[in-house]
Design an enzyme around this catalytic site. Structure first.
Site, PDB file in Angstrom:
ATOM      1  N   LYS A  16      -3.236  -1.004  -2.888  1.00 25.76           N
ATOM      2  CA  LYS A  16      -3.115  -2.054  -1.863  1.00 25.76           C
ATOM      3  C   LYS A  16      -4.485  -2.450  -1.313  1.00 25.76           C
ATOM      4  O   LYS A  16      -4.825  -3.625  -1.243  1.00 25.76           O
ATOM      5  CB  LYS A  16      -2.203  -1.570  -0.707  1.00 25.76           C
ATOM      6  CG  LYS A  16      -0.810  -1.154  -1.176  1.00 25.76           C
ATOM      7  CD  LYS A  16       0.072  -0.679  -0.044  1.00 25.76           C
ATOM      8  CE  LYS A  16      -0.381   0.592   0.638  1.00 25.76           C
ATOM      9  NZ  LYS A  16      -0.289   1.812  -0.225  1.00 25.76           N
ATOM     10  N   ARG A  91       5.942  -0.337   7.977  1.00 25.23           N
ATOM     11  CA  ARG A  91       6.161   0.852   7.165  1.00 25.23           C
ATOM     12  C   ARG A  91       7.494   1.518   7.477  1.00 25.23           C
ATOM     13  O   ARG A  91       7.841   2.510   6.840  1.00 25.23           O
ATOM     14  CB  ARG A  91       5.053   1.836   7.510  1.00 25.23           C
ATOM     15  CG  ARG A  91       4.340   2.432   6.341  1.00 25.23           C
ATOM     16  CD  ARG A  91       3.259   3.308   6.917  1.00 25.23           C
ATOM     17  NE  ARG A  91       2.571   4.037   5.927  1.00 25.23           N
ATOM     18  CZ  ARG A  91       1.378   3.681   5.443  1.00 25.23           C
ATOM     19  NH1 ARG A  91       0.785   2.583   5.848  1.00 25.23           N
ATOM     20  NH2 ARG A  91       0.790   4.429   4.553  1.00 25.23           N
ATOM     21  N   ARG A 130     -10.322   9.335  -5.278  1.00 30.70           N
ATOM     22  CA  ARG A 130     -10.767   8.228  -4.413  1.00 30.70           C
ATOM     23  C   ARG A 130     -11.907   8.664  -3.500  1.00 30.70           C
ATOM     24  O   ARG A 130     -11.942   9.773  -2.985  1.00 30.70           O
ATOM     25  CB  ARG A 130      -9.606   7.745  -3.544  1.00 30.70           C
ATOM     26  CG  ARG A 130     -10.074   6.736  -2.490  1.00 30.70           C
ATOM     27  CD  ARG A 130      -8.965   5.992  -1.856  1.00 30.70           C
ATOM     28  NE  ARG A 130      -7.999   6.838  -1.195  1.00 30.70           N
ATOM     29  CZ  ARG A 130      -6.856   6.393  -0.686  1.00 30.70           C
ATOM     30  NH1 ARG A 130      -6.554   5.114  -0.775  1.00 30.70           N
ATOM     31  NH2 ARG A 130      -6.014   7.218  -0.099  1.00 30.70           N
ATOM     32  N   ARG A 163     -11.147  11.093   1.758  1.00 26.71           N
ATOM     33  CA  ARG A 163     -10.284  11.040   2.943  1.00 26.71           C
ATOM     34  C   ARG A 163      -9.622  12.385   3.181  1.00 26.71           C
ATOM     35  O   ARG A 163      -9.227  13.059   2.229  1.00 26.71           O
ATOM     36  CB  ARG A 163      -9.205   9.959   2.739  1.00 26.71           C
ATOM     37  CG  ARG A 163      -9.624   8.618   3.276  1.00 26.71           C
ATOM     38  CD  ARG A 163      -8.689   7.509   2.913  1.00 26.71           C
ATOM     39  NE  ARG A 163      -7.276   7.740   3.161  1.00 26.71           N
ATOM     40  CZ  ARG A 163      -6.339   6.808   3.014  1.00 26.71           C
ATOM     41  NH1 ARG A 163      -6.685   5.589   2.649  1.00 26.71           N
ATOM     42  NH2 ARG A 163      -5.074   7.084   3.245  1.00 26.71           N
ATOM     43  N   ARG A 174       2.924  12.430   1.907  1.00 29.52           N
ATOM     44  CA  ARG A 174       2.847  10.969   2.100  1.00 29.52           C
ATOM     45  C   ARG A 174       3.795  10.246   1.146  1.00 29.52           C
ATOM     46  O   ARG A 174       4.425   9.254   1.519  1.00 29.52           O
ATOM     47  CB  ARG A 174       1.410  10.496   1.881  1.00 29.52           C
ATOM     48  CG  ARG A 174       0.493  10.871   3.048  1.00 29.52           C
ATOM     49  CD  ARG A 174      -0.972  10.768   2.673  1.00 29.52           C
ATOM     50  NE  ARG A 174      -1.367   9.451   2.255  1.00 29.52           N
ATOM     51  CZ  ARG A 174      -2.431   9.205   1.478  1.00 29.52           C
ATOM     52  NH1 ARG A 174      -3.175  10.203   1.044  1.00 29.52           N
ATOM     53  NH2 ARG A 174      -2.748   7.971   1.161  1.00 29.52           N
TER      54      ARG A 174
HETATM   55  P1  AP5 Z   1      -6.330   2.147  -2.920  1.00 25.38           P
HETATM   56  O1  AP5 Z   1      -6.506   0.690  -3.144  1.00 25.38           O
HETATM   57  O2  AP5 Z   1      -7.184   2.831  -1.905  1.00 25.38           O
HETATM   58  O3  AP5 Z   1      -4.782   2.483  -2.673  1.00 25.38           O
HETATM   59  P2  AP5 Z   1      -3.823   2.142  -1.445  1.00 25.38           P
HETATM   60  O4  AP5 Z   1      -2.529   1.651  -2.018  1.00 25.38           O
HETATM   61  O5  AP5 Z   1      -4.527   1.260  -0.456  1.00 25.38           O
HETATM   62  O6  AP5 Z   1      -3.608   3.625  -0.914  1.00 25.38           O
HETATM   63  P3  AP5 Z   1      -3.701   4.276   0.530  1.00 25.38           P
HETATM   64  O7  AP5 Z   1      -3.742   5.764   0.261  1.00 25.38           O
HETATM   65  O8  AP5 Z   1      -4.799   3.712   1.353  1.00 25.38           O
HETATM   66  O9  AP5 Z   1      -2.345   3.873   1.119  1.00 25.38           O
HETATM   67  P4  AP5 Z   1      -1.544   4.587   2.177  1.00 25.38           P
HETATM   68  O10 AP5 Z   1      -0.483   3.589   2.402  1.00 25.38           O
HETATM   69  O11 AP5 Z   1      -1.083   5.957   1.858  1.00 25.38           O
HETATM   70  O12 AP5 Z   1      -2.609   4.881   3.335  1.00 25.38           O
HETATM   71  P5  AP5 Z   1      -2.975   4.109   4.673  1.00 25.38           P
HETATM   72  O13 AP5 Z   1      -4.435   4.128   4.777  1.00 25.38           O
HETATM   73  O14 AP5 Z   1      -2.245   2.808   4.792  1.00 25.38           O
HETATM   74  O15 AP5 Z   1      -6.506   2.865  -4.356  1.00 25.38           O
HETATM   75  C1  AP5 Z   1      -6.439   4.271  -4.496  1.00 25.38           C
HETATM   76  C2  AP5 Z   1      -7.477   4.731  -5.536  1.00 25.38           C
HETATM   77  O16 AP5 Z   1      -7.121   4.227  -6.826  1.00 25.38           O
HETATM   78  C3  AP5 Z   1      -8.903   4.209  -5.271  1.00 25.38           C
HETATM   79  O17 AP5 Z   1      -9.814   5.217  -5.604  1.00 25.38           O
HETATM   80  C4  AP5 Z   1      -9.058   2.986  -6.202  1.00 25.38           C
HETATM   81  O18 AP5 Z   1     -10.392   2.810  -6.622  1.00 25.38           O
HETATM   82  C5  AP5 Z   1      -8.152   3.375  -7.361  1.00 25.38           C
HETATM   83  N1  AP5 Z   1      -7.452   2.221  -7.929  1.00 25.38           N
HETATM   84  C6  AP5 Z   1      -6.862   1.194  -7.250  1.00 25.38           C
HETATM   85  N2  AP5 Z   1      -6.277   0.325  -8.093  1.00 25.38           N
HETATM   86  C7  AP5 Z   1      -6.491   0.835  -9.356  1.00 25.38           C
HETATM   87  C8  AP5 Z   1      -6.094   0.406 -10.660  1.00 25.38           C
HETATM   88  N3  AP5 Z   1      -5.379  -0.721 -10.843  1.00 25.38           N
HETATM   89  N4  AP5 Z   1      -6.469   1.177 -11.730  1.00 25.38           N
HETATM   90  C9  AP5 Z   1      -7.197   2.314 -11.544  1.00 25.38           C
HETATM   91  N5  AP5 Z   1      -7.604   2.769 -10.333  1.00 25.38           N
HETATM   92  C10 AP5 Z   1      -7.231   2.040  -9.250  1.00 25.38           C
HETATM   93  O19 AP5 Z   1      -2.331   5.076   5.777  1.00 25.38           O
HETATM   94  C11 AP5 Z   1      -2.841   6.365   6.030  1.00 25.38           C
HETATM   95  C12 AP5 Z   1      -2.014   7.044   7.121  1.00 25.38           C
HETATM   96  O20 AP5 Z   1      -2.075   6.291   8.369  1.00 25.38           O
HETATM   97  C13 AP5 Z   1      -0.506   7.161   6.842  1.00 25.38           C
HETATM   98  O21 AP5 Z   1      -0.216   8.286   6.048  1.00 25.38           O
HETATM   99  C14 AP5 Z   1       0.043   7.293   8.281  1.00 25.38           C
HETATM  100  O22 AP5 Z   1      -0.162   8.583   8.792  1.00 25.38           O
HETATM  101  C15 AP5 Z   1      -0.831   6.322   9.069  1.00 25.38           C
HETATM  102  N6  AP5 Z   1      -0.276   4.958   9.130  1.00 25.38           N
HETATM  103  C16 AP5 Z   1      -0.850   3.840   8.559  1.00 25.38           C
HETATM  104  N7  AP5 Z   1      -0.085   2.760   8.799  1.00 25.38           N
HETATM  105  C17 AP5 Z   1       0.972   3.189   9.532  1.00 25.38           C
HETATM  106  C18 AP5 Z   1       2.118   2.524  10.068  1.00 25.38           C
HETATM  107  N8  AP5 Z   1       2.316   1.213   9.897  1.00 25.38           N
HETATM  108  N9  AP5 Z   1       2.994   3.278  10.762  1.00 25.38           N
HETATM  109  C19 AP5 Z   1       2.803   4.602  10.950  1.00 25.38           C
HETATM  110  N10 AP5 Z   1       1.753   5.293  10.470  1.00 25.38           N
HETATM  111  C20 AP5 Z   1       0.836   4.585   9.772  1.00 25.38           C
END
Ligand code: AP5
Length: 224
Positions: A16, A91, A130, A163, A174
């Site tokens: 994402k 979410r 990552r 992270r 997660r």
């Molecule tokens: P990346 O693009 O970083 O993946 P992502 O889908 O953004 O993954 P996240 O881990 O950031 O999502 P998440 O939803 O778990 O975490 P968030 O920060 O929102 O890609 C991942 C890796 O793969 C990278 O190294 C990239 O280079 C590689 N990659 C990408 N695309 C690729 C491809 N096509 N091919 C090969 N490699 C690739 O949330 C974190 C925490 O915050 C949650 O757990 C929760 O505790 C809290 N939180 C956040 N939002 C909320 C909410 N709305 N409500 C409650 N708690 C919340």
């Protein structure tokens, strides 16, 4: 399209944030990623950061009312008048209801919900490798998307780190939380007719070009 109000959905590590960086360049829209906002608050030690820190580290979800406030105040800013990109919000069903109601009251609505999907083994490979930069949270992968200079962000020169929630046991939690609390939203947006699915196991460039093509088609349909 009058405005482009876009949400990015999908399991942790589906890509994402990676696609959001490209879409921000394409459409010049404000980008609100709740994970980035929370990590910044945690490192600055704000009230939000103090409450969210242990929850994020455990891979659980921060309470809905906190997250809704964080997003609503951003959607109401002048920079988001012509649209926005949300990543990581909504979410839960409750967050989705609050967002729909808030947009409705403002005479607005979501344009598209982009769902990026990827298999679990691929997700684990991605999250384990990552790295993000400390300054602006730009995303890299030690194998799939390495920086030009080891350990240094190409874009702002800051240090790259892992992270805290990218440890194997937290990744598993997660993923479970995603399946329990976020997956039900897929049906909601399908029923609203705004869900578009993308195969996140393709290369970042391929995923990006598929999303762009879909958004271009939506724009054309809106003009007809
Ligand atoms: P990346 O693009 O970083 O993946 P992502 O889908 O953004 O993954 P996240 O881990 O950031 O999502 P998440 O939803 O778990 O975490 P968030 O920060 O929102 O890609 C991942 C890796 O793969 C990278 O190294 C990239 O280079 C590689 N990659 C990408 N695309 C690729 C491809 N096509 N091919 C090969 N490699 C690739 O949330 C974190 C925490 O915050 C949650 O757990 C929760 O505790 C809290 N939180 C956040 N939002 C909320 C909410 N709305 N409500 C409650 N708690 C919340």
């Amino acid at each position: 399209m009058a405005e482009l109000n876009l949400i990015l959905m999908g399991p942790p590590g589906a890509g994402k944030g990676t696609q959001a960086e490209r879409l921000v360049d394409d459409f010049d829209l404000p980008y609100y990623a709740t994970g980035d906002i929370l990590r910044a608050a945690i490192s600055e030690g704000t009230e939000l950061g103090k409450r969210a820190g242990p929850i994020v580290a455990a891979g659980e979800l921060v309470p809905d009312e906190l997250m809704c406030d964080v997003i609503m105040e951003r959607i109401d800013t002048p920079e988001a008048e012509d649209g926005f990109i949300l990543d990581g919000f909504p979410r839960t069903v409750r967050q989705a209801e609050v967002l729909d109601d808030a947009l409705d009251r403002r005479g607005r609505s979501l344009t598209v919900a982009i769902l990026i999907e990827a298999p679990t083994d691929e997700i684990i490979r991605r999250l384990s490798g990552r790295r993000i930069c400390v300054e602006n949270q730009h995303v890299y992968h030690v194998e799939f998307d390495p920086p030009k200079v080891d350990g240094i962000c190409d874009q702002d020169g800051s240090r790259l780190v892992q992270r805290d929630d990218d440890k194997p046991e937290t990744i598993r939690r997660r993923l479970a939380v995603y399946r329990e609390q976020t997956e039900p939203l897929i049906e909601r947006y399908e029923e609203q007719g705004i869900l578009r699915r993308f195969d996140g196991s393709r290369s970042p460039e391929e995923v990006h070009s598929h999303i762009r093509a879909t958004l271009a088609t939506l724009a054309l349909e809106a003009e007809i």
